[in-house]
Design a protein around this motif. Sequence first.
Motif, PDB file in Angstrom:
ATOM      1  N   THR A  81     -16.593 -17.673 -31.973  1.00  0.00           N
ATOM      2  CA  THR A  81     -17.408 -16.564 -31.467  1.00  0.00           C
ATOM      3  C   THR A  81     -16.651 -15.786 -30.392  1.00  0.00           C
ATOM      4  O   THR A  81     -16.653 -14.552 -30.386  1.00  0.00           O
ATOM      5  CB  THR A  81     -18.728 -17.104 -30.890  1.00  0.00           C
ATOM      6  OG1 THR A  81     -19.444 -17.767 -31.929  1.00  0.00           O
ATOM      7  CG2 THR A  81     -19.574 -15.982 -30.331  1.00  0.00           C
ATOM      8  N   SER A  82     -16.002 -16.539 -29.513  1.00  0.00           N
ATOM      9  CA  SER A  82     -15.246 -15.865 -28.447  1.00  0.00           C
ATOM     10  C   SER A  82     -14.124 -15.020 -29.020  1.00  0.00           C
ATOM     11  O   SER A  82     -13.880 -13.886 -28.574  1.00  0.00           O
ATOM     12  CB  SER A  82     -14.653 -16.897 -27.494  1.00  0.00           C
ATOM     13  OG  SER A  82     -15.670 -17.613 -26.864  1.00  0.00           O
ATOM     14  N   ALA A  83     -13.446 -15.574 -30.020  1.00  0.00           N
ATOM     15  CA  ALA A  83     -12.347 -14.815 -30.627  1.00  0.00           C
ATOM     16  C   ALA A  83     -12.868 -13.540 -31.268  1.00  0.00           C
ATOM     17  O   ALA A  83     -12.266 -12.464 -31.128  1.00  0.00           O
ATOM     18  CB  ALA A  83     -11.630 -15.677 -31.661  1.00  0.00           C
ATOM     19  N   LEU A  84     -13.997 -13.646 -31.949  1.00  0.00           N
ATOM     20  CA  LEU A  84     -14.566 -12.452 -32.585  1.00  0.00           C
ATOM     21  C   LEU A  84     -15.002 -11.433 -31.537  1.00  0.00           C
ATOM     22  O   LEU A  84     -14.784 -10.234 -31.679  1.00  0.00           O
ATOM     23  CB  LEU A  84     -15.763 -12.844 -33.460  1.00  0.00           C
ATOM     24  CG  LEU A  84     -15.454 -13.696 -34.689  1.00  0.00           C
ATOM     25  CD1 LEU A  84     -16.742 -14.082 -35.399  1.00  0.00           C
ATOM     26  CD2 LEU A  84     -14.545 -12.953 -35.644  1.00  0.00           C
ATOM     27  N   ALA A  85     -15.619 -11.942 -30.480  1.00  0.00           N
ATOM     28  CA  ALA A  85     -16.130 -11.033 -29.448  1.00  0.00           C
ATOM     29  C   ALA A  85     -15.002 -10.371 -28.668  1.00  0.00           C
ATOM     30  O   ALA A  85     -15.207  -9.312 -28.064  1.00  0.00           O
ATOM     31  CB  ALA A  85     -17.035 -11.798 -28.494  1.00  0.00           C
ATOM     32  N   SER A  86     -13.827 -10.974 -28.696  1.00  0.00           N
ATOM     33  CA  SER A  86     -12.726 -10.408 -27.913  1.00  0.00           C
ATOM     34  C   SER A  86     -12.069  -9.219 -28.608  1.00  0.00           C
ATOM     35  O   SER A  86     -11.246  -8.521 -28.005  1.00  0.00           O
ATOM     36  CB  SER A  86     -11.662 -11.478 -27.659  1.00  0.00           C
ATOM     37  OG  SER A  86     -10.998 -11.806 -28.869  1.00  0.00           O
ATOM     38  N   ILE A  87     -12.421  -9.004 -29.858  1.00  0.00           N
ATOM     39  CA  ILE A  87     -11.789  -7.904 -30.589  1.00  0.00           C
ATOM     40  C   ILE A  87     -12.451  -6.599 -30.178  1.00  0.00           C
ATOM     41  O   ILE A  87     -13.668  -6.445 -30.300  1.00  0.00           O
ATOM     42  CB  ILE A  87     -11.935  -8.104 -32.119  1.00  0.00           C
ATOM     43  CG1 ILE A  87     -11.392  -9.462 -32.506  1.00  0.00           C
ATOM     44  CG2 ILE A  87     -11.212  -6.988 -32.866  1.00  0.00           C
ATOM     45  CD1 ILE A  87      -9.962  -9.690 -32.084  1.00  0.00           C
ATOM     46  N   PRO A  88     -11.685  -5.650 -29.697  1.00  0.00           N
ATOM     47  CA  PRO A  88     -12.294  -4.388 -29.268  1.00  0.00           C
ATOM     48  C   PRO A  88     -12.837  -3.593 -30.453  1.00  0.00           C
ATOM     49  O   PRO A  88     -12.356  -3.749 -31.580  1.00  0.00           O
ATOM     50  CB  PRO A  88     -11.136  -3.642 -28.590  1.00  0.00           C
ATOM     51  CG  PRO A  88      -9.911  -4.238 -29.186  1.00  0.00           C
ATOM     52  CD  PRO A  88     -10.229  -5.664 -29.507  1.00  0.00           C
ATOM     53  N   MET A  89     -13.820  -2.787 -30.153  1.00  0.00           N
ATOM     54  CA  MET A  89     -14.410  -1.972 -31.204  1.00  0.00           C
ATOM     55  C   MET A  89     -13.414  -0.906 -31.644  1.00  0.00           C
ATOM     56  O   MET A  89     -12.852  -0.206 -30.798  1.00  0.00           O
ATOM     57  CB  MET A  89     -15.686  -1.306 -30.679  1.00  0.00           C
ATOM     58  CG  MET A  89     -16.598  -0.830 -31.776  1.00  0.00           C
ATOM     59  SD  MET A  89     -18.250  -0.423 -31.165  1.00  0.00           S
ATOM     60  CE  MET A  89     -17.940   1.100 -30.319  1.00  0.00           C
TER      61      MET A  89
END
Lengths: 208, 336
Positions: B36-44
């Motif tokens: 989840t953290s890895a996914l959330a760290s990807i900028p829009m």
Amino acid sequence: MATGGEPTDVELLRMHLAGDEDAFGTLFRRHSGRLWAVALRIVCDPDDAADALQDAMISAFRRAGDFRGDSAVTTWLHRIVVNASLDSLRRRKTRAVAWSGDPDELPVPEPRRGVSGADNADTRLDVEAALQMITPPQRAALVLVDMLGYSVAEAAKILDVSEGTVKSRCARGRTRLLPYLSHLRANSAAKRNQPVADGVSSEQGGGA
Amino acid sequence: MTEQWPPEWGDPDTEDVENHDVESQDPGIGDLAEVTSALASIPMPALPDAFEARISAAIAAEAGQRPRLSGTVGESATARSLSADESSPAGAGGGTATAPPRRSRRERARRPAHSRPPGQRRHRILSAPVLGTMVVCLLFAGFGFVLSRGASQSSSSSSEASGAFSGSSDRSSFAAPAAGAAGSAPKTARLPDGATTFLVTHSGTSYQSATLAGQVRARLATINTSARTPGPSESGLATPAASAVASAAASGASSFTLGTSSVPSSALKGCVDSLTHDVAPSLVDRASYAGKAAYIIAVPSKAWVVGLGCTAANPELITTIALTGLSGNLCALGSV
């Protein structure tokens, strides 16, 4: 036009229905960033994502009269974009990844030790590649919840499924992504084991 | 939605989701949290300008066609005929009958998906309906010109063209860039269907750095002079550019007194719109600047010189110059 501040999304939709030629374009530009992110992350191809987004916007333009106001305008727009993106993937089935669904069958990438786990570009590429390895429904759920920060309830509305289904898709998607992203964790762990330099620690934040 | 997944997408998501504590399955919660953290760290990702321009143009084209579609927007029955159901996954793709055409699958297969820069995307902005409308309008104007010429032999070709265009349709109106700058008219030149339009002149002028402003002013003045027709407001052609368009349409490219002209490519339209911020240009001239082929784009207050490969995403701007005082002159001329 609103004389005061910016018109709300609902007002823009009403203006559009009343014949205002610019209202829908304004609505699109207002939300284009997030709508694009949804389309791109689900479709995983910029050109196809642009096609899907365009199809979705034209569809929304024409079907604005169908908006019942049960949800926010953005939810409605997101739902149309998600559907258009999944449609795009259905049409592009030849590119689908053939995989039984068993995580054990996945080729586990070798951890790229020595590569900084904080390298955002690498992380982004790794995540984007990994996202293609899960089913589109799971990807859509993860994109909305984990990447764009929507609540499970909001994602459920957008995807038109129950909250339980969203949770299930997210959890299964994360599980399937784990082998592909474990090297990031390995890099993080390696980094944690390194002596702290310049007073900067590599403390890893938790997720939801 | 799930029932319509292709078989290979199938998963037991909808089965037994009640109290299905999937978070506690095999991998540790911490592991999943790191995903989840890895996914959330990807900028829009940012929507590329070229895509945004293309989609905006598609929406604008749709808006331009709306009078013909009046009754479809806001009427559920008709809208539903375009698309089965709001919640249907197939719904979004269902109502795209007049949207800009998509690439053929064969064409997509020829090129790898990631090998196409956004700016080189297929020409979707000028959709077939818009182009068709433009062609019909130009033919209509030409026909009117022939009729008006038969009625009166004395006036210049441009004035005849203007009058003929006026007579052809009461709804035909081109907005005025000059008047638009004055704040009293719509800011874009429109065909009857609402499509933004301008023509590209091919004057062959050799613009030079030292004399650029003067040359552009002279060019605009020439266009303006030729566009001054008896009663421009009556003709519905209130602008130099619009009159030039109609003049070209009426007299044919070969006899266009300002040189030959052509319909702009979608890329050039995007380029012009991005430079002028959707203000209709007074001049788009394919000529040369400092010995190199270039487009000279002008609005009453400013001119740009760009390369021939100019697009919305990559304007290839060579130079820009302010046309101080010209706006007032054009306004004065327009009020004659």
